[in-house]
Design a protein around this motif. Structure first.
Motif, PDB file in Angstrom:
ATOM      1  N   ASN A  57      61.203  28.075  26.717  1.00  0.00           N
ATOM      2  CA  ASN A  57      61.685  29.291  27.377  1.00  0.00           C
ATOM      3  C   ASN A  57      61.709  30.476  26.402  1.00  0.00           C
ATOM      4  OD1 ASN A  57      62.574  30.796  29.599  1.00  0.00           O
ATOM      5  ND2 ASN A  57      64.727  30.430  29.122  1.00  0.00           N
ATOM      6  N   ASN A  58      60.702  30.534  25.510  1.00  0.00           N
ATOM      7  CA  ASN A  58      60.688  31.600  24.509  1.00  0.00           C
ATOM      8  C   ASN A  58      60.210  32.945  25.055  1.00  0.00           C
ATOM      9  OD1 ASN A  58      57.925  30.893  24.687  1.00  0.00           O
ATOM     10  ND2 ASN A  58      57.578  31.447  22.556  1.00  0.00           N
ATOM     11  N   GLN A  59      59.613  32.958  26.251  1.00  0.00           N
ATOM     12  CA  GLN A  59      59.202  34.191  26.916  1.00  0.00           C
ATOM     13  C   GLN A  59      58.460  35.117  25.937  1.00  0.00           C
ATOM     14  OE1 GLN A  59      62.594  35.663  29.351  1.00  0.00           O
ATOM     15  NE2 GLN A  59      63.503  33.667  28.888  1.00  0.00           N
ATOM     16  N   ALA A  64      43.093  53.517  38.756  1.00  0.00           N
ATOM     17  CA  ALA A  64      44.362  52.833  39.035  1.00  0.00           C
ATOM     18  C   ALA A  64      45.541  53.759  38.735  1.00  0.00           C
ATOM     19  CB  ALA A  64      44.470  51.564  38.198  1.00  0.00           C
ATOM     20  N   PRO A  65      46.498  53.833  39.640  1.00  0.00           N
ATOM     21  CA  PRO A  65      47.688  54.640  39.352  1.00  0.00           C
ATOM     22  C   PRO A  65      48.672  53.955  38.404  1.00  0.00           C
ATOM     23  CG  PRO A  65      47.855  53.681  41.541  1.00  0.00           C
ATOM     24  CD  PRO A  65      46.497  53.318  41.004  1.00  0.00           C
ATOM     25  N   LEU A  66      48.464  52.663  38.174  1.00  0.00           N
ATOM     26  CA  LEU A  66      49.375  51.901  37.319  1.00  0.00           C
ATOM     27  C   LEU A  66      48.578  50.883  36.517  1.00  0.00           C
ATOM     28  CD1 LEU A  66      52.254  50.844  36.483  1.00  0.00           C
ATOM     29  CD2 LEU A  66      52.111  49.337  38.484  1.00  0.00           C
ATOM     30  N   LEU A  67      48.887  50.817  35.235  1.00  0.00           N
ATOM     31  CA  LEU A  67      48.369  49.758  34.372  1.00  0.00           C
ATOM     32  C   LEU A  67      49.561  49.045  33.764  1.00  0.00           C
ATOM     33  CD1 LEU A  67      45.654  51.751  32.359  1.00  0.00           C
ATOM     34  CD2 LEU A  67      45.315  50.411  34.452  1.00  0.00           C
ATOM     35  N   ILE A  68      49.451  47.742  33.637  1.00  0.00           N
ATOM     36  CA  ILE A  68      50.433  46.978  32.876  1.00  0.00           C
ATOM     37  C   ILE A  68      49.665  46.222  31.809  1.00  0.00           C
ATOM     38  CG2 ILE A  68      52.147  45.129  32.879  1.00  0.00           C
ATOM     39  CD1 ILE A  68      52.878  45.918  35.743  1.00  0.00           C
ATOM     40  N   ALA A  69      49.964  46.554  30.560  1.00  0.00           N
ATOM     41  CA  ALA A  69      49.345  45.860  29.430  1.00  0.00           C
ATOM     42  C   ALA A  69      50.255  44.698  29.055  1.00  0.00           C
ATOM     43  CB  ALA A  69      49.170  46.812  28.251  1.00  0.00           C
ATOM     44  N   ALA A  70      49.669  43.518  28.929  1.00  0.00           N
ATOM     45  CA  ALA A  70      50.419  42.306  28.588  1.00  0.00           C
ATOM     46  C   ALA A  70      50.095  41.922  27.146  1.00  0.00           C
ATOM     47  CB  ALA A  70      50.052  41.168  29.536  1.00  0.00           C
ATOM     48  N   PHE A  71      51.132  41.612  26.398  1.00  0.00           N
ATOM     49  CA  PHE A  71      51.001  41.312  24.975  1.00  0.00           C
ATOM     50  C   PHE A  71      51.701  40.011  24.625  1.00  0.00           C
ATOM     51  CE2 PHE A  71      50.823  45.866  25.418  1.00  0.00           C
ATOM     52  CZ  PHE A  71      49.843  46.265  24.525  1.00  0.00           C
ATOM     53  N   LEU A  72      51.212  39.394  23.578  1.00  0.00           N
ATOM     54  CA  LEU A  72      51.905  38.289  22.919  1.00  0.00           C
ATOM     55  C   LEU A  72      52.750  38.896  21.808  1.00  0.00           C
ATOM     56  CD1 LEU A  72      52.426  35.312  22.065  1.00  0.00           C
ATOM     57  CD2 LEU A  72      50.307  35.458  20.726  1.00  0.00           C
ATOM     58  N   ASP A  73      54.046  38.597  21.828  1.00  0.00           N
ATOM     59  CA  ASP A  73      54.936  39.015  20.744  1.00  0.00           C
ATOM     60  C   ASP A  73      54.809  37.968  19.650  1.00  0.00           C
ATOM     61  OD1 ASP A  73      56.981  39.595  18.983  1.00  0.00           O
ATOM     62  OD2 ASP A  73      58.468  39.941  20.553  1.00  0.00           O
ATOM     63  N   THR A  74      54.009  38.253  18.640  1.00  0.00           N
ATOM     64  CA  THR A  74      53.699  37.259  17.610  1.00  0.00           C
ATOM     65  C   THR A  74      54.923  36.862  16.793  1.00  0.00           C
ATOM     66  OG1 THR A  74      52.992  38.975  16.057  1.00  0.00           O
ATOM     67  CG2 THR A  74      51.293  37.977  17.468  1.00  0.00           C
ATOM     68  N   GLU A  75      55.944  37.690  16.755  1.00  0.00           N
ATOM     69  CA  GLU A  75      57.164  37.338  16.017  1.00  0.00           C
ATOM     70  C   GLU A  75      58.041  36.365  16.796  1.00  0.00           C
ATOM     71  OE1 GLU A  75      59.218  40.869  14.742  1.00  0.00           O
ATOM     72  OE2 GLU A  75      57.622  41.403  13.331  1.00  0.00           O
ATOM     73  N   ASN A  76      57.796  36.228  18.086  1.00  0.00           N
ATOM     74  CA  ASN A  76      58.564  35.304  18.916  1.00  0.00           C
ATOM     75  C   ASN A  76      57.696  34.174  19.443  1.00  0.00           C
ATOM     76  OD1 ASN A  76      61.358  36.387  19.063  1.00  0.00           O
ATOM     77  ND2 ASN A  76      60.253  38.208  19.736  1.00  0.00           N
ATOM     78  N   TYR A  81      56.028  30.455  19.092  1.00  0.00           N
ATOM     79  CA  TYR A  81      56.272  29.189  18.395  1.00  0.00           C
ATOM     80  C   TYR A  81      55.035  28.292  18.415  1.00  0.00           C
ATOM     81  CZ  TYR A  81      56.629  25.799  22.215  1.00  0.00           C
ATOM     82  OH  TYR A  81      56.348  24.960  23.243  1.00  0.00           O
ATOM     83  N   ASN A  82      54.159  28.468  19.401  1.00  0.00           N
ATOM     84  CA  ASN A  82      52.915  27.706  19.479  1.00  0.00           C
ATOM     85  C   ASN A  82      51.909  28.601  20.185  1.00  0.00           C
ATOM     86  OD1 ASN A  82      50.902  25.980  21.015  1.00  0.00           O
ATOM     87  ND2 ASN A  82      51.868  24.430  19.719  1.00  0.00           N
ATOM     88  N   ARG A  83      50.926  29.073  19.456  1.00  0.00           N
ATOM     89  CA  ARG A  83      49.997  30.083  19.982  1.00  0.00           C
ATOM     90  C   ARG A  83      49.345  29.653  21.292  1.00  0.00           C
ATOM     91  NH1 ARG A  83      47.505  34.642  18.812  1.00  0.00           N
ATOM     92  NH2 ARG A  83      45.338  34.908  19.465  1.00  0.00           N
ATOM     93  N   THR A  84      48.838  28.435  21.361  1.00  0.00           N
ATOM     94  CA  THR A  84      48.168  27.972  22.580  1.00  0.00           C
ATOM     95  C   THR A  84      49.132  27.980  23.760  1.00  0.00           C
ATOM     96  OG1 THR A  84      46.620  26.621  21.318  1.00  0.00           O
ATOM     97  CG2 THR A  84      46.918  26.060  23.650  1.00  0.00           C
ATOM     98  N   LYS A  85      50.305  27.396  23.581  1.00  0.00           N
ATOM     99  CA  LYS A  85      51.279  27.359  24.679  1.00  0.00           C
ATOM    100  C   LYS A  85      51.719  28.763  25.075  1.00  0.00           C
ATOM    101  CE  LYS A  85      53.220  22.804  23.772  1.00  0.00           C
ATOM    102  NZ  LYS A  85      54.448  22.065  23.474  1.00  0.00           N
ATOM    103  N   ASP A  86      51.886  29.634  24.081  1.00  0.00           N
ATOM    104  CA  ASP A  86      52.329  30.994  24.382  1.00  0.00           C
ATOM    105  C   ASP A  86      51.267  31.780  25.144  1.00  0.00           C
ATOM    106  OD1 ASP A  86      54.776  30.494  23.213  1.00  0.00           O
ATOM    107  OD2 ASP A  86      54.208  31.359  21.279  1.00  0.00           O
ATOM    108  N   ILE A  87      50.009  31.592  24.785  1.00  0.00           N
ATOM    109  CA  ILE A  87      48.934  32.270  25.517  1.00  0.00           C
ATOM    110  C   ILE A  87      48.849  31.722  26.943  1.00  0.00           C
ATOM    111  CG2 ILE A  87      46.423  32.590  25.641  1.00  0.00           C
ATOM    112  CD1 ILE A  87      46.495  32.796  22.541  1.00  0.00           C
ATOM    113  N   GLN A  88      49.026  30.422  27.103  1.00  0.00           N
ATOM    114  CA  GLN A  88      49.060  29.844  28.447  1.00  0.00           C
ATOM    115  C   GLN A  88      50.218  30.434  29.258  1.00  0.00           C
ATOM    116  OE1 GLN A  88      49.256  25.684  27.424  1.00  0.00           O
ATOM    117  NE2 GLN A  88      47.026  25.462  27.412  1.00  0.00           N
TER     118      GLN A  88
END
Length: 180
Positions: free
Chosen positions: A47-49, A78-90, A92-99
């Motif tokens: 649940n590291n979000q 598009a009137p709206l963009l949402i950019a999604a990022f990985l918070d690398t400081e939070n 714990y496992n890159r593969t799981k976090d990207i999933q």
């Protein structure tokens, strides 16, 4: 022809389509909050979000971001963009976090569908991630994962197809025919 599901969730999963052309209708703050809340309720390991989102509504920023992709027309329209990022400081496992971020993005796409909005998941823009981060003035700990272009769909028919289930799912041993 739309595919019919057995529930509201299945209906959204089976009938949501990528939308690349939008009307000029603005997206309300309530709609944006609904989309973001859908994203934040995705599952994540421990649940590291690990996701962070930047909401982009300023026409100048949208224009600048449209120059970072071969799909400039979609982004610029598009009137709206949402950019999604990985918070690398939070992370714990890159593969799981990207999933997890993928699940978060899917939740937001389904929320858009539920709101009567259209959206498309843009990945090619990752080729210009440094430029995107500069435009959005991101801290270095944020790694761009995708940009969603969102708006009220312009009129038009959208279709999609999928491979047959027998090509994708197998009983215990790969290659055996799928049996119902």
């Amino acid at each position: 022809m739309a595919v019919t599901g057995e529930s509201k969730v299945m209906d959204a999963i089976l009938n949501r389509r990528s939308v690349r052309e939008f009307t000029d209708r603005k997206i309300s703050k309530e709609e944006i909050n609904t989309i973001l809340n859908a994203g934040r309720w995705a599952p994540s390991g421990l649940n590291n979000q690990p996701w962070r989102f930047i909401v982009v509504r300023d026409p100048e920023n949208i224009h600048q971001l449209s120059e970072c992709t071969h799909y400039s027309g979609t982004v610029a329209g598009a009137p709206l963009l949402i950019a999604a990022f990985l918070d690398t400081e939070n992370s714990y496992n890159r593969t799981k976090d990207i999933q997890a971020i993928g699940a978060s993005i899917q939740n937001m796409l389904l929320a858009c569908y539920d709101l009567g909005l259209g959206a498309v998941w843009l990945g090619e823009i990752l080729n210009q991630n440094e430029k995107v981060n500069s435009i959005l003035q991101c801290p270095s700990k944020l790694e761009l994962m995708a940009v969603l272009a969102i708006g009220k769909p312009a009129p038009g028919k959208r279709t999609s197809s999928r491979k047959d289930l027998s090509e994708l799912a197998f009983e215990e041993k790969y290659g055996q025919d799928w049996k119902e």
